[in-house]
Design a protein around this motif. Structure first.
Motif, PDB file in Angstrom:
ATOM      1  N   UNK A  32     -25.046 -13.333  44.831  1.00 15.06           N
ATOM      2  CA  UNK A  32     -26.387 -13.837  44.493  1.00 15.06           C
ATOM      3  C   UNK A  32     -27.286 -12.773  43.852  1.00 15.06           C
ATOM      4  N   UNK A  33     -27.243 -11.488  44.308  1.00 11.93           N
ATOM      5  CA  UNK A  33     -28.134 -10.510  43.660  1.00 11.93           C
ATOM      6  C   UNK A  33     -27.940 -10.434  42.140  1.00 11.93           C
ATOM      7  N   UNK A  34     -26.707 -10.348  41.652  1.00 15.38           N
ATOM      8  CA  UNK A  34     -26.535 -10.299  40.193  1.00 15.38           C
ATOM      9  C   UNK A  34     -26.779 -11.681  39.591  1.00 15.38           C
ATOM     10  N   UNK A  35     -26.540 -12.742  40.393  1.00 20.57           N
ATOM     11  CA  UNK A  35     -26.818 -14.107  39.919  1.00 20.57           C
ATOM     12  C   UNK A  35     -28.294 -14.300  39.615  1.00 20.57           C
ATOM     13  N   UNK A  36     -29.164 -13.775  40.480  1.00 20.04           N
ATOM     14  CA  UNK A  36     -30.603 -13.893  40.244  1.00 20.04           C
ATOM     15  C   UNK A  36     -31.027 -13.006  39.073  1.00 20.04           C
ATOM     16  N   UNK A  37     -30.411 -11.830  38.973  1.00 21.28           N
ATOM     17  CA  UNK A  37     -30.762 -10.906  37.877  1.00 21.28           C
ATOM     18  C   UNK A  37     -30.320 -11.453  36.516  1.00 21.28           C
ATOM     19  N   UNK A  38     -29.404 -12.403  36.506  1.00 21.72           N
ATOM     20  CA  UNK A  38     -29.029 -13.041  35.234  1.00 21.72           C
ATOM     21  C   UNK A  38     -30.244 -13.708  34.604  1.00 21.72           C
ATOM     22  N   UNK A  39     -31.216 -14.099  35.454  1.00 18.45           N
ATOM     23  CA  UNK A  39     -32.538 -14.458  34.943  1.00 18.45           C
ATOM     24  C   UNK A  39     -32.799 -15.935  34.720  1.00 18.45           C
ATOM     25  N   UNK A  40     -31.774 -16.813  34.824  1.00 18.37           N
ATOM     26  CA  UNK A  40     -32.000 -18.231  34.537  1.00 18.37           C
ATOM     27  C   UNK A  40     -32.561 -18.963  35.759  1.00 18.37           C
ATOM     28  N   UNK A  41     -33.430 -19.930  35.477  1.00 16.53           N
ATOM     29  CA  UNK A  41     -34.102 -20.687  36.543  1.00 16.53           C
ATOM     30  C   UNK A  41     -33.086 -21.438  37.429  1.00 16.53           C
ATOM     31  N   UNK A  42     -32.062 -21.991  36.796  1.00 11.71           N
ATOM     32  CA  UNK A  42     -31.134 -22.860  37.532  1.00 11.71           C
ATOM     33  C   UNK A  42     -29.949 -22.049  38.071  1.00 11.71           C
ATOM     34  N   UNK A  43     -29.701 -22.190  39.371  1.00  9.79           N
ATOM     35  CA  UNK A  43     -28.542 -21.568  40.018  1.00  9.79           C
ATOM     36  C   UNK A  43     -27.649 -22.693  40.525  1.00  9.79           C
ATOM     37  N   UNK A  44     -26.450 -22.764  39.971  1.00 11.58           N
ATOM     38  CA  UNK A  44     -25.471 -23.788  40.396  1.00 11.58           C
ATOM     39  C   UNK A  44     -24.526 -23.123  41.392  1.00 11.58           C
ATOM     40  N   UNK A  45     -24.672 -23.558  42.671  1.00 11.52           N
ATOM     41  CA  UNK A  45     -23.778 -22.996  43.693  1.00 11.52           C
ATOM     42  C   UNK A  45     -22.472 -23.763  43.642  1.00 11.52           C
TER      43      UNK A  45
ATOM     44  N   UNK B  21     -39.984 -15.511  40.532  1.00 16.81           N
ATOM     45  CA  UNK B  21     -40.496 -15.675  41.906  1.00 16.81           C
ATOM     46  C   UNK B  21     -39.628 -16.648  42.674  1.00 16.81           C
ATOM     47  N   UNK B  22     -39.204 -17.724  42.012  1.00 20.32           N
ATOM     48  CA  UNK B  22     -38.309 -18.684  42.663  1.00 20.32           C
ATOM     49  C   UNK B  22     -37.267 -19.158  41.643  1.00 20.32           C
ATOM     50  N   UNK B  23     -36.146 -19.618  42.190  1.00 18.58           N
ATOM     51  CA  UNK B  23     -35.069 -20.206  41.390  1.00 18.58           C
ATOM     52  C   UNK B  23     -34.776 -21.607  41.956  1.00 18.58           C
ATOM     53  N   UNK B  24     -34.140 -22.445  41.161  1.00 12.90           N
ATOM     54  CA  UNK B  24     -33.848 -23.811  41.577  1.00 12.90           C
ATOM     55  C   UNK B  24     -32.347 -23.962  41.791  1.00 12.90           C
ATOM     56  N   UNK B  25     -31.967 -24.345  43.029  1.00 13.66           N
ATOM     57  CA  UNK B  25     -30.541 -24.534  43.306  1.00 13.66           C
ATOM     58  C   UNK B  25     -30.132 -25.953  42.932  1.00 13.66           C
ATOM     59  N   UNK B  26     -29.078 -26.054  42.114  1.00 17.15           N
ATOM     60  CA  UNK B  26     -28.587 -27.364  41.680  1.00 17.15           C
ATOM     61  C   UNK B  26     -27.072 -27.448  41.882  1.00 17.15           C
ATOM     62  N   UNK B  27     -26.572 -28.680  41.867  1.00 15.07           N
ATOM     63  CA  UNK B  27     -25.120 -28.870  41.743  1.00 15.07           C
ATOM     64  C   UNK B  27     -24.916 -29.996  40.753  1.00 15.07           C
ATOM     65  N   UNK B  28     -23.790 -29.993  40.090  1.00 11.29           N
ATOM     66  CA  UNK B  28     -23.584 -30.955  39.016  1.00 11.29           C
ATOM     67  C   UNK B  28     -22.496 -31.972  39.313  1.00 11.29           C
ATOM     68  N   UNK B  29     -22.700 -33.190  38.796  1.00 11.80           N
ATOM     69  CA  UNK B  29     -21.637 -34.192  38.833  1.00 11.80           C
ATOM     70  C   UNK B  29     -21.324 -34.605  37.401  1.00 11.80           C
ATOM     71  N   UNK B  30     -20.046 -34.803  37.118  1.00 12.13           N
ATOM     72  CA  UNK B  30     -19.596 -35.110  35.759  1.00 12.13           C
ATOM     73  C   UNK B  30     -19.532 -36.624  35.583  1.00 12.13           C
ATOM     74  N   UNK B  31     -20.257 -37.133  34.598  1.00 14.80           N
ATOM     75  CA  UNK B  31     -20.149 -38.553  34.247  1.00 14.80           C
ATOM     76  C   UNK B  31     -19.194 -38.684  33.073  1.00 14.80           C
TER      77      UNK B  31
END
Ligand SMILES: [Zn+2]
Length: 321
Positions: free
Chosen positions: A166-179, A238-248
């Protein structure tokens, strides 16, 4: 000042120097060596070995140029640690201008850790695990939405490895984090299994764009600052948004009309796309399964039954650094 040369595969690079070359995987029918092209910059002061790869999917171009650009701009005299660039992991897919290998049609990003006795792609994956993973301390894996689609800028941090990655994941800088994702066999998996942070960064796709090359480069530079390899302050949100994706996937074949763009927020039931036949009749409507965010959107107009049309993101909450 470090005095030890850095070695990876058949390459050796003295402190303050650059090196380039191939880790061989096999030989083509006309006697040419096939393998993993490497670019190395070895610093003059101690620090981590960061590997940045692209081209695991051969039709994802922006990150491939990013790797060459980051390597070129990195000054070995001021670098702490070592930068290893893999500009194109899957040259057999690149040469086919395809997501999958032109040699055995495998999707390299689903078959790690590979098999040294398997098909070419399995051997390629096994070579990475045997020769690259032991020689690095962290991995940034650059992707795009591919030729067929465009993806919202996001960082994939593998669930279960948050503490490590997660530390380098947040430093990547994008708002969306897909766990994610739920699937295995990516280049992240053997690297994480070896106890080394590894993330995938997704930006753009559908076509090559300078803005997407630079977005990837900004992520890599910020992670290099966080790892202490180059000077400068680490930028974090300051904050990131955790998302997960589903494929249609499409039920019907036809012509694809999109009504949203990657990154758009949607309410349950919103019309995302329409598939029409050549006479203009609607054969399928693709609607948001719940409130969320469009992560990936098809951009190529041809739709065949079963093709991916949208990756829809469900929001799980906020992440604070
Ligand atoms: Zn990809």
């Amino acid at each position: 000042m470090t005095t030890t040369p850095y070695t990876i595969g058949p390459l050796s690079c003295a402190p303050g120097e650059r090196a380039e070359g191939l880790i061989p995987v096999g030989t083509s029918s006309y006697g040419v060596e096939l393998g993993i092209p490497l670019l190395v910059v070895n610093g003059t002061a101690p620090g981590p070995v960061l590997c940045v790869d692209a081209g695991v999917h051969g039709d994802e171009y922006d990150g491939q140029e990013t790797v060459r650009r980051i390597v070129a701009e990195t000054d070995p005299e001021s670098l702490r640690g070592t930068l290893v660039g893999i500009p194109c992991m899957n040259t057999a897919a690149f040469e086919a201008a395809s997501r999958v290998s032109g040699l055995d049609h495998a999707n390299l990003n689903r078959i790690f850790p590979g098999d040294a006795d398997g098909s070419f792609s399995l051997r390629l994956a096994a070579t990475f695990v045997a020769q690259v993973v032991p020689a690095i301390d962290a991995l940034i894996d650059l992707h795009t939405g591919g030729t067929y689609g465009e993806i919202a800028p996001l960082t994939i941090v593998q669930g279960g490895f948050e503490e490590l990655a997660m530390p380098i994941g947040l430093a990547a800088g994008h708002q969306l984090i897909w766990k994610g994702g739920k699937w295995g066999g990516t280049v992240r998996h053997p690297t994480l299994a070896a106890g080394k942070p590894a993330i995938t960064i997704e930006v753009g796709g559908a076509t090559y764009r300078e803005a997407h090359v630079e977005a990837h480069a900004d992520s890599v530079r910020n992670i290099m600052r966080q790892l202490g390899m180059i000077d400068g302050e680490v930028a974090l949100r300051e904050t990131y948004t955790e998302v997960s994706g589903t494929f249609a996937r499409a039920i019907a074949g036809g012509f694809f009309l999109d009504h949203v763009a990657p990154g758009d927020e949607c309410k349950a039931g919103d019309l995302l796309a329409t598939i029409v036949d050549h006479y203009g009749h609607t054969v399928e409507e693709v609607r948001a399964p719940q409130d969320g965010i469009v992560l990936w959107q098809r951009r190529i107009r041809t739709v065949r039954p079963g093709d991916e049309v949208v990756i829809f993101g469900q929001v799980h909450g906020e992440i604070r650094p």
